[in-house]
Design a protein around this motif. Structure first.
Motif, PDB file in Angstrom:
ATOM      1  N   MET A 192       0.837  -1.204   0.000  1.00  0.00           N
ATOM      2  CA  MET A 192       0.000   0.000   0.000  1.00  0.00           C
ATOM      3  C   MET A 192       0.871   1.253   0.000  1.00  0.00           C
ATOM      4  O   MET A 192       1.907   1.303   0.652  1.00  0.00           O
ATOM      5  CB  MET A 192      -0.891   0.008   1.251  1.00  0.00           C
ATOM      6  CG  MET A 192      -1.933  -1.102   1.277  1.00  0.00           C
ATOM      7  SD  MET A 192      -3.243  -0.833   0.057  1.00  0.00           S
ATOM      8  CE  MET A 192      -4.087   0.566   0.808  1.00  0.00           C
ATOM      9  N   ALA A 193       0.424   2.232  -0.738  1.00  0.00           N
ATOM     10  CA  ALA A 193       1.123   3.510  -0.705  1.00  0.00           C
ATOM     11  C   ALA A 193       0.872   4.175   0.621  1.00  0.00           C
ATOM     12  O   ALA A 193      -0.090   3.918   1.304  1.00  0.00           O
ATOM     13  CB  ALA A 193       0.638   4.403  -1.857  1.00  0.00           C
ATOM     14  N   SER A 194       1.761   5.051   1.019  1.00  0.00           N
ATOM     15  CA  SER A 194       1.630   5.702   2.315  1.00  0.00           C
ATOM     16  C   SER A 194       0.511   6.725   2.297  1.00  0.00           C
ATOM     17  O   SER A 194      -0.031   7.101   1.264  1.00  0.00           O
ATOM     18  CB  SER A 194       2.940   6.407   2.670  1.00  0.00           C
ATOM     19  OG  SER A 194       3.042   7.605   1.967  1.00  0.00           O
ATOM     20  N   ALA A 195       0.181   7.228   3.489  1.00  0.00           N
ATOM     21  CA  ALA A 195      -0.878   8.224   3.617  1.00  0.00           C
ATOM     22  C   ALA A 195      -0.547   9.483   2.840  1.00  0.00           C
ATOM     23  O   ALA A 195      -1.429  10.153   2.306  1.00  0.00           O
ATOM     24  CB  ALA A 195      -1.105   8.550   5.089  1.00  0.00           C
ATOM     25  N   ASN A 196       0.749   9.814   2.757  1.00  0.00           N
ATOM     26  CA  ASN A 196       1.128  11.034   2.026  1.00  0.00           C
ATOM     27  C   ASN A 196       0.695  10.967   0.571  1.00  0.00           C
ATOM     28  O   ASN A 196       0.091  11.903   0.047  1.00  0.00           O
ATOM     29  CB  ASN A 196       2.657  11.232   2.100  1.00  0.00           C
ATOM     30  CG  ASN A 196       3.102  11.765   3.438  1.00  0.00           C
ATOM     31  OD1 ASN A 196       2.845  12.903   3.766  1.00  0.00           O
ATOM     32  ND2 ASN A 196       3.747  10.926   4.217  1.00  0.00           N
ATOM     33  N   SER A 197       1.002   9.854  -0.105  1.00  0.00           N
ATOM     34  CA  SER A 197       0.619   9.747  -1.507  1.00  0.00           C
ATOM     35  C   SER A 197      -0.871   9.497  -1.659  1.00  0.00           C
ATOM     36  O   SER A 197      -1.497   9.991  -2.600  1.00  0.00           O
ATOM     37  CB  SER A 197       1.425   8.632  -2.193  1.00  0.00           C
ATOM     38  OG  SER A 197       1.284   7.410  -1.509  1.00  0.00           O
ATOM     39  N   GLN A 198      -1.489   8.750  -0.743  1.00  0.00           N
ATOM     40  CA  GLN A 198      -2.922   8.476  -0.834  1.00  0.00           C
ATOM     41  C   GLN A 198      -3.761   9.740  -0.698  1.00  0.00           C
ATOM     42  O   GLN A 198      -4.876   9.819  -1.225  1.00  0.00           O
ATOM     43  CB  GLN A 198      -3.339   7.455   0.236  1.00  0.00           C
ATOM     44  CG  GLN A 198      -2.884   6.026  -0.040  1.00  0.00           C
ATOM     45  CD  GLN A 198      -3.562   5.435  -1.263  1.00  0.00           C
ATOM     46  OE1 GLN A 198      -4.684   5.800  -1.600  1.00  0.00           O
ATOM     47  NE2 GLN A 198      -2.867   4.538  -1.942  1.00  0.00           N
ATOM     48  N   ASN A 199      -3.239  10.736   0.003  1.00  0.00           N
ATOM     49  CA  ASN A 199      -3.965  11.999   0.142  1.00  0.00           C
ATOM     50  C   ASN A 199      -4.234  12.664  -1.201  1.00  0.00           C
ATOM     51  O   ASN A 199      -5.200  13.428  -1.350  1.00  0.00           O
ATOM     52  CB  ASN A 199      -3.178  12.973   1.033  1.00  0.00           C
ATOM     53  CG  ASN A 199      -3.283  12.615   2.506  1.00  0.00           C
ATOM     54  OD1 ASN A 199      -4.234  11.970   2.936  1.00  0.00           O
ATOM     55  ND2 ASN A 199      -2.299  13.037   3.285  1.00  0.00           N
ATOM     56  N   SER A 249      11.703   9.289   3.359  1.00  0.00           N
ATOM     57  CA  SER A 249      11.305   8.800   2.043  1.00  0.00           C
ATOM     58  C   SER A 249      10.638   7.435   2.117  1.00  0.00           C
ATOM     59  O   SER A 249      11.049   6.561   2.896  1.00  0.00           O
ATOM     60  CB  SER A 249      12.522   8.725   1.118  1.00  0.00           C
ATOM     61  OG  SER A 249      12.179   8.142  -0.125  1.00  0.00           O
ATOM     62  N   GLU A 250       9.615   7.236   1.278  1.00  0.00           N
ATOM     63  CA  GLU A 250       8.980   5.928   1.126  1.00  0.00           C
ATOM     64  C   GLU A 250       9.828   4.998   0.267  1.00  0.00           C
ATOM     65  O   GLU A 250       9.684   3.780   0.332  1.00  0.00           O
ATOM     66  CB  GLU A 250       7.616   6.077   0.433  1.00  0.00           C
ATOM     67  CG  GLU A 250       6.602   6.938   1.148  1.00  0.00           C
ATOM     68  CD  GLU A 250       5.357   7.122   0.290  1.00  0.00           C
ATOM     69  OE1 GLU A 250       4.873   6.118  -0.266  1.00  0.00           O
ATOM     70  OE2 GLU A 250       4.887   8.267   0.156  1.00  0.00           O
ATOM     71  N   LEU A 251      10.684   5.560  -0.579  1.00  0.00           N
ATOM     72  CA  LEU A 251      11.388   4.797  -1.598  1.00  0.00           C
ATOM     73  C   LEU A 251      12.743   4.329  -1.084  1.00  0.00           C
ATOM     74  O   LEU A 251      13.759   4.995  -1.270  1.00  0.00           O
ATOM     75  CB  LEU A 251      11.542   5.641  -2.864  1.00  0.00           C
ATOM     76  CG  LEU A 251      10.229   6.123  -3.484  1.00  0.00           C
ATOM     77  CD1 LEU A 251      10.500   7.083  -4.641  1.00  0.00           C
ATOM     78  CD2 LEU A 251       9.389   4.946  -3.963  1.00  0.00           C
ATOM     79  N   LYS A 252      12.757   3.197  -0.430  1.00  0.00           N
ATOM     80  CA  LYS A 252      13.995   2.616   0.095  1.00  0.00           C
ATOM     81  C   LYS A 252      14.494   1.562  -0.884  1.00  0.00           C
ATOM     82  O   LYS A 252      14.122   0.391  -0.809  1.00  0.00           O
ATOM     83  CB  LYS A 252      13.749   2.002   1.484  1.00  0.00           C
ATOM     84  CG  LYS A 252      13.250   3.004   2.516  1.00  0.00           C
ATOM     85  CD  LYS A 252      14.207   4.168   2.683  1.00  0.00           C
ATOM     86  CE  LYS A 252      13.717   5.184   3.706  1.00  0.00           C
ATOM     87  NZ  LYS A 252      14.573   6.374   3.765  1.00  0.00           N
TER      88      LYS A 252
END
Length: 451
Positions: free
Chosen positions: A1-8, A221-224
């Protein structure tokens, strides 16, 4: 799942989202533009108007190489936004790894080539007469830092694709502040002239790179990504290339325009005419910051919602972005029309430049209130992954219309022919983009499509 930041990006009201995304982007562009603007003011007042012209000659080369990073960033970020919208985290990570590898390979190669042919490139881009020597000094030093700038431009768009525009804003502010401080130390205090101006710019790129690197290795960052993600993937590279080619083509055209303008204006009026264009070019970068900020803020919103098949939200984001950007463009237009003389006097005390620049600047900015339609329209097709219309519409303004106009009109009207080419190209490209964007909305975003 994408994080809340991108889901917003798929949930919050469009108007609120656009402000949240565009405000930091606008501030970042403002600070970056102020950096270029004040840098030009410092150079003009502390070194001379010929130094302004010299920097303008170098810009096409350094901008093009740096634009590779921006192109790879925007092309890959379109994929990342849609991947996060569709919960495909693996593709998002692989795309980011490929962006880094591609940026390094291409920019380092071009820097090596650029340094090998320095004595041929500078005259070709208008560095003639008294402009050549200061341009060569600036070019040689700045080129060493351009790969770091390319990585920063690439990383900045990815940060924004994650839905974290404040970090992207900071990444743009850091090099601007650093460059201005070093300009003051190297040029004003140490008297290093063009050498100092060049090293101040190069060091600012390193400051920016350090911050962007920290962001991606920290918990922000979400992108690890891991080592395998750096391995080049043909299908991802193809998609990055097709979408990034839009941005790269636009920047390539910008470089060609700088080369044409520098040479045409040098032949028409010498070093002073090149300096006039340099001042107007800085104002174009600076004054349009709010319009460009709205365009940058619009990209991840449109891309995410298109990937999530929320087409009515995409339509709303288009309409809202155009409304905001056109309103801001109108304010910019008014400021230029009323204060052109005062603006020019900040840059130089050269009487000829002070006398001739204001009217030229007014012509260049004459179509500013409607340019937003062209920018948002081209950005929409790029955000949703439609590379061919994005490319054609992006190139229409500066490539298909402006270049032929600036090659033809000066033959009949002299320097005024150069300046009136700008608003004519803006008007024609806006009409073309408006037609295709309206058709896309009618066909793709009819009432009853996914919400």
């Amino acid at each position: 799942m994408a994080s809340a930041n991108s889901q917003n990006l798929g949930k919050k009201p469009i108007g609120k989202l656009l402000v949240q995304q565009a405000a930091p982007a606008s501030i970042g562009i403002l600070v970056m533009s102020l950096n270029i603007l004040i840098d030009t003011i410092f150079v003009g007042n502390w070194i001379g108007s010929t130094a302004i012209a010299a920097i303008n000659v170098v810009l096409p080369v350094s901008f093009f190489i740096a634009a590779l990073g921006m192109a790879i960033g925007i092309g890959g970020s379109s994929i990342i936004s849609r991947a996060l919208g569709g919960d495909d985290r693996k593709k998002a990570l692989k795309t980011f790894g490929n962006q880094i590898s591609l940026t390094l390979i291409l920019t380092i190669t071009l820097v090596i080539i650029g340094l090998m042919f320095v004595d041929s490139l500078i005259p070709a881009f208008g560095g003639k007469g008294d402009i050549f020597e200061p341009a060569k000094v600036y070019y040689t030093i700045v080129l060493y830092g351009v790969p770091f700038l390319a990585l920063c431009m690439m990383g900045n768009t990815v940060i924004r694709a994650e839905g974290k525009p404040k970090f992207a804003m900071i990444a743009m502010i850091i090099p601007s502040v650093g460059n201005l401080l070093l300009d003051y130390i190297f040029i004003n205090q140490m008297g290093l002239g063009m050498w100092g101006a060049a090293w101040a710019t190069t060091a600012s790129y390193l400051f920016c790179f350090a911050y962007v690197f920290w962001f991606f290795v920290s918990k922000n960052s979400e992108l690890k990504i891991s080592l395998p993600d750096f391995g080049l993937n043909k299908s991802i590279l193809s998609e990055i290339g097709s979408l990034g080619f839009v941005t790269l083509s636009r920047q390539a055209v910008v470089s060609i325009i700088y080369m044409l303008m520098n040479n045409i204006l040098f032949d028409l009026g010498g070093e002073d005419s090149v300096a006039i264009y340099a001042i107007i070019g800085r104002m174009l970068m600076f004054a349009l910051f709010p319009v460009l900020g709205v365009t940058q803020g619009f990209l991840p919103i449109a891309g995410f919602n298109y990937g999530a098949q929320k087409y009515q939200r995409v339509k709303e984001s288009i309409n809202t972005a155009i409304l905001y950007a056109c309103g801001l463009g109108l304010l910019v237009f008014g400021g230029i029309m009323f204060f052109a003389e005062e603006i020019v006097e900040i840059f130089t005390q050269n009487p000829k430049i002070i006398a001739e620049t204001p009217d030229a600047m007014r012509w260049v900015f004459a179509a500013t209130p409607i340019v937003a339609i062209q920018l948002i329209g081209a950005a929409y097709f790029q955000a949703v992954g439609k590379a061919i219309p994005a490319l054609l519409l992006t190139l229409s303004r500066q490539g298909f219309f402006f270049i032929p106009l600036v090659l033809i009109l000066p033959n009949y009207y002299g320097e005024i022919g150069v300046w009136i080419s700008f608003p004519i190209a803006d008007l024609l490209s806006t009409l073309l983009t408006g037609y295709f964007l309206n058709r896309e909305i009618r066909l793709k975003m009819k009432p009853g499509t996914s919400q």
